[in-house]
Motif scaffolding. Sequence first.
Motif, PDB file in Angstrom:
ATOM      1  N   UNK A 678     -18.485  -3.278 -23.754  1.00 38.24           N
ATOM      2  CA  UNK A 678     -18.243  -3.553 -22.447  1.00 38.24           C
ATOM      3  C   UNK A 678     -17.214  -4.356 -21.867  1.00 38.24           C
ATOM      4  N   UNK A 679     -16.592  -5.429 -22.770  1.00 39.07           N
ATOM      5  CA  UNK A 679     -15.154  -5.833 -22.330  1.00 39.07           C
ATOM      6  C   UNK A 679     -14.105  -4.952 -22.085  1.00 39.07           C
ATOM      7  N   UNK A 680     -13.935  -4.073 -23.145  1.00 39.69           N
ATOM      8  CA  UNK A 680     -12.693  -3.232 -22.786  1.00 39.69           C
ATOM      9  C   UNK A 680     -12.972  -2.344 -21.602  1.00 39.69           C
ATOM     10  N   UNK A 681     -14.384  -1.940 -21.311  1.00 31.87           N
ATOM     11  CA  UNK A 681     -14.716  -1.143 -20.303  1.00 31.87           C
ATOM     12  C   UNK A 681     -14.316  -1.759 -18.756  1.00 31.87           C
ATOM     13  N   UNK A 682     -14.880  -3.006 -18.791  1.00 29.32           N
ATOM     14  CA  UNK A 682     -14.553  -4.018 -17.547  1.00 29.32           C
ATOM     15  C   UNK A 682     -13.290  -4.242 -17.326  1.00 29.32           C
ATOM     16  N   UNK A 683     -12.337  -4.696 -18.191  1.00 29.87           N
ATOM     17  CA  UNK A 683     -10.966  -4.791 -17.946  1.00 29.87           C
ATOM     18  C   UNK A 683     -10.339  -3.471 -17.753  1.00 29.87           C
ATOM     19  N   UNK A 684     -10.632  -2.467 -18.149  1.00 34.09           N
ATOM     20  CA  UNK A 684      -9.949  -1.211 -17.706  1.00 34.09           C
ATOM     21  C   UNK A 684     -10.172  -0.756 -16.365  1.00 34.09           C
ATOM     22  N   UNK A 685     -11.620  -1.164 -16.067  1.00 36.43           N
ATOM     23  CA  UNK A 685     -11.808  -0.787 -14.449  1.00 36.43           C
ATOM     24  C   UNK A 685     -11.081  -1.804 -13.423  1.00 36.43           C
ATOM     25  N   UNK A 686     -11.003  -3.088 -14.060  1.00 34.23           N
ATOM     26  CA  UNK A 686     -10.355  -4.258 -13.160  1.00 34.23           C
ATOM     27  C   UNK A 686      -8.933  -3.622 -13.016  1.00 34.23           C
ATOM     28  N   UNK A 687      -8.223  -3.137 -13.941  1.00 39.42           N
ATOM     29  CA  UNK A 687      -6.897  -2.854 -13.782  1.00 39.42           C
ATOM     30  C   UNK A 687      -6.777  -1.862 -12.667  1.00 39.42           C
ATOM     31  N   UNK A 688      -7.675  -0.768 -12.580  1.00 40.42           N
ATOM     32  CA  UNK A 688      -7.625   0.312 -11.716  1.00 40.42           C
ATOM     33  C   UNK A 688      -7.844  -0.262 -10.179  1.00 40.42           C
ATOM     34  N   UNK A 689      -8.485  -1.349 -10.228  1.00 37.07           N
ATOM     35  CA  UNK A 689      -8.924  -1.769  -8.895  1.00 37.07           C
ATOM     36  C   UNK A 689      -8.300  -3.243  -8.755  1.00 37.07           C
ATOM     37  N   UNK A 690      -7.424  -3.237  -8.901  1.00 36.38           N
ATOM     38  CA  UNK A 690      -6.291  -4.790  -9.066  1.00 36.38           C
ATOM     39  C   UNK A 690      -6.195  -5.301  -7.452  1.00 36.38           C
ATOM     40  N   UNK A 691      -6.547  -4.521  -6.471  1.00 33.96           N
ATOM     41  CA  UNK A 691      -6.556  -5.101  -5.060  1.00 33.96           C
ATOM     42  C   UNK A 691      -7.748  -5.396  -4.836  1.00 33.96           C
ATOM     43  N   UNK A 692      -8.951  -5.454  -5.537  1.00 30.74           N
ATOM     44  CA  UNK A 692     -10.153  -5.878  -5.195  1.00 30.74           C
ATOM     45  C   UNK A 692     -10.710  -7.236  -5.792  1.00 30.74           C
ATOM     46  N   UNK A 693     -11.331  -7.956  -5.055  1.00 32.15           N
ATOM     47  CA  UNK A 693     -12.316  -8.907  -5.650  1.00 32.15           C
ATOM     48  C   UNK A 693     -13.625  -8.122  -5.988  1.00 32.15           C
ATOM     49  N   UNK A 694     -14.071  -7.883  -7.006  1.00 35.19           N
ATOM     50  CA  UNK A 694     -15.176  -7.123  -7.213  1.00 35.19           C
ATOM     51  C   UNK A 694     -16.538  -8.115  -7.174  1.00 35.19           C
ATOM     52  N   UNK A 695     -17.532  -7.579  -6.894  1.00 32.53           N
ATOM     53  CA  UNK A 695     -18.866  -8.039  -6.793  1.00 32.53           C
ATOM     54  C   UNK A 695     -19.822  -7.789  -7.710  1.00 32.53           C
ATOM     55  N   UNK A 754     -26.124 -11.258  -2.240  1.00 30.59           N
ATOM     56  CA  UNK A 754     -25.422 -12.204  -1.482  1.00 30.59           C
ATOM     57  C   UNK A 754     -23.826 -12.288  -2.173  1.00 30.59           C
ATOM     58  N   UNK A 755     -22.920 -12.481  -1.475  1.00 32.63           N
ATOM     59  CA  UNK A 755     -21.434 -12.772  -1.726  1.00 32.63           C
ATOM     60  C   UNK A 755     -21.236 -14.150  -1.606  1.00 32.63           C
ATOM     61  N   UNK A 756     -20.161 -14.694  -2.290  1.00 31.29           N
ATOM     62  CA  UNK A 756     -19.856 -16.010  -2.028  1.00 31.29           C
ATOM     63  C   UNK A 756     -18.917 -16.314  -0.965  1.00 31.29           C
ATOM     64  N   UNK A 757     -18.073 -15.157  -0.476  1.00 31.58           N
ATOM     65  CA  UNK A 757     -16.996 -15.215   0.327  1.00 31.58           C
ATOM     66  C   UNK A 757     -16.877 -13.733   1.092  1.00 31.58           C
ATOM     67  N   UNK A 758     -16.370 -13.721   2.223  1.00 35.11           N
ATOM     68  CA  UNK A 758     -16.213 -12.530   2.871  1.00 35.11           C
ATOM     69  C   UNK A 758     -15.097 -11.451   2.292  1.00 35.11           C
ATOM     70  N   UNK A 759     -14.156 -12.096   1.499  1.00 32.64           N
ATOM     71  CA  UNK A 759     -13.112 -11.104   0.782  1.00 32.64           C
ATOM     72  C   UNK A 759     -13.412 -10.680  -0.483  1.00 32.64           C
ATOM     73  N   UNK A 760     -14.747 -10.046  -0.475  1.00 26.55           N
ATOM     74  CA  UNK A 760     -15.363  -9.582  -1.721  1.00 26.55           C
ATOM     75  C   UNK A 760     -15.812  -7.920  -1.345  1.00 26.55           C
TER      76      UNK A 760
END
Length: 823
Positions: A678-695, A754-760
Amino acid sequence: MSSPELHQTASDNVFRNKMLVDKILKNLDSDKDYFKLLPLRLITKKFDCEILKLIKNKCKHIEYKIGNGGYYYINGQETHHYKVLEAFRFLRNVAEIDIKSVEFDISGFSVRFHEEFMTTLILTNKESVRFLTSKNDMWCHLTPDQVCLPCRRLAPLCHEYGPMTMDVLLNSFKDPPHFKMLKITDYLIQQIAKECVNSSETRDQCLSQMRSMITPNISCDKLFITLFFLDWNIGDAPHTQPKEVLEEIMRKWCPRTIQLEFIRNPYRNISHEWRRFPLHTVWEQFSENKPTLFLRLEYWKFVPNDDILIEVEQPVNDFQISLASSEVDEKFKNWRNVLEYRDPESIRQSFTMRHKLSNLEIHFELELIEYEDQFDQQKDDVFVKEYLKLMQMGRAPARPIVEKESKVEENYWCFLKRPKYIESPRHWVRMAGIDVYSAYFDDRDNSLFPENAAIQILVMSNHSIESKIPIYCNTFTENSYSTVKGYIREIWQTGWDPRDSFQVPSLITCPITKRIDGSKEMSVSLTRKKCKDNKSAMKVIMKPKGSESKKKEVAVCVKGLDYQEDISNRLLEWIEMQYLFGVDTVSIYHFYLSNETQKILKYYKTNRNLKVIPLSLPPGNPNEPLERSAFLKGNRPQKRRHELLPYNDCFYSHIHTHRYVLILDIDEVIVPVEFDNYGDLLQDFESKTSGFRLSSISTRNVFKFPSNFTLFPHYHYMISNKKRSRKTSLKGEYGKSFSSTSTVATVFNHFALHKLSPAVAKSQYFLASEAVKLHYKSECPWESKKECHQLQTDVIDDTSLDRFERNLRNRVDQVVKEVGIKN
């Protein structure tokens, strides 16, 4: 035509005239004794029909009174005992009455006539009689060998019933009835206590039998309790009531209203048996110069639910009820200081009942809860109807999932006593009419209180409390405290089910003021008024030491498992899969698990990073294992709401230590397709969506049903099933998500809420080429019943686990060998 014939013809013409017949009947004194009108039936057939119609109308409600001297009264109509059976048969077979309600008024009792009345009139009614009550409890006083089969049959069908007998309690309620009003007396309460004591050797055995006798299959809107006291001529011996029996009745039957009726007791007191064991009592006796009985109804013990109202019926036998004198009230206050009541916000009122002709006084105290339940079922029904209409139109309002900034409102001039009891988290504590489960320190960036850390408190309430009540947080440190206004967010969303007739989970956020935010230890209590003391507080789970270093990748959370059967083999394989895919920690909440299953959990708790958390339902719900299982299976809407609490408790226990939390059931596995963990899977996904703060990142679902594959050990079930449904579920259907601990405030079992802030960003999805969720089901879920045939028959080969198979088999076999599981 002869004169007699003319007379008969004239008579016939009169009694064929409906207007004249109505006038004749109106002038008859039918209310007093309509049985004496029966000879008038012989006048004409038309008059016979009208007399029977009158009797039928008068007998929709039956008041059946048995007096002394051998006389019986049916709606006030006197009938001697040798004619009473004939009267029953006439009313049923000739008048064909249709009875709606029955009320007994019995000062003497005949088992034979009671059963005859029930079998001849009541059980033969066209429709079941829905209201069957008695003004007193003489009919309850059957010997243990006597039973009333008609009462057994009728009781579960009534809307109003009682007083209930022991025989009916033990034999009538296989299917759960709900009563609008249910009557019991202290005689039944004492019978239960006596039976349990006489058949038990220890206190625990006694209480266990008592709990099994009081069925959870009953619920009622109003519980009417008649409490008797001894005749003052007997002396001042106490009339002891077994409080434990009352508590169990209140807990299981969940009445919304309790009505107490105090009347003189003409019967012997059998409750002394209950004092064989060291049990507390509701009634207590204090003798002074005159016979005086002090009664203390400890409301929070007597009734565990704060939403119950207590009404006091005006007592009979020439008693007057009034507020107690200041001396009596002071005595009750002194008792309260000794008793250390849990909730300082409750209202207590002392009363005195005084007999007009004697010196007898009864002093009692009712403890009422200040925060009364405002729930209105009719208003809720209207709201649900309107909300569903708006949903169909696409205009239903939704609660915000991101909070705007709020000001920290601290009350600087509060002077509070430190709590006497600091309760451990994950144990229910009642505060401000709310059941508190756990509290966590949270210093993550957020939009609600951007300048402050907070304490996040997970609670259950009887109904929705968001925006309906104020809540104040008293936060205590080693040498200081502060009181601030809390912020409530309901975790259950209206769009999932708008009904408000259930217990619901909420998150209460208490900002931590700057002057105490550096403390290493904290505890917190809740009140509904500013600056109110509370004798109990909950210990806050603080940020773990060393958590400032790099977080671990994934923690898995499992909802409260409740299995009477052995699931150890399947659970073993599932746990190994989680560790194989790189999960660092698995947390399993459970209600009840078999000894074999507990053995597996104990092994992983010792040898791996597995956390096992016992779970119970909030007070007022059943917590005996079999009772609780039946309750959860039979109350799916409530079960779904309860599940949200352990999900969020588990999430908050990992916010400082892990990057993501994955909520799974033990029949689900998320398989990485391109990567090994899962660690490699998630880091790969984050690299493809680097402009987002993921929820949260969700995985789409495919079903795997049992198939005709090769025989295999039970602990290789998942890896051996090589087929899956061809169809992949749509986004949002059955998916499970990795929720980010840096951006999320609350979670649902399928995604972050619920999100902690709007920019998510909202929940994102893995592609099918990145990850798949395998859902092992024994049968098609009811939500997908329209496509069950396709899901179960249109299947393809599943190769997603092939590259993990050898490693997984070896790992499982090694654990089987170490634990000693047999094939």
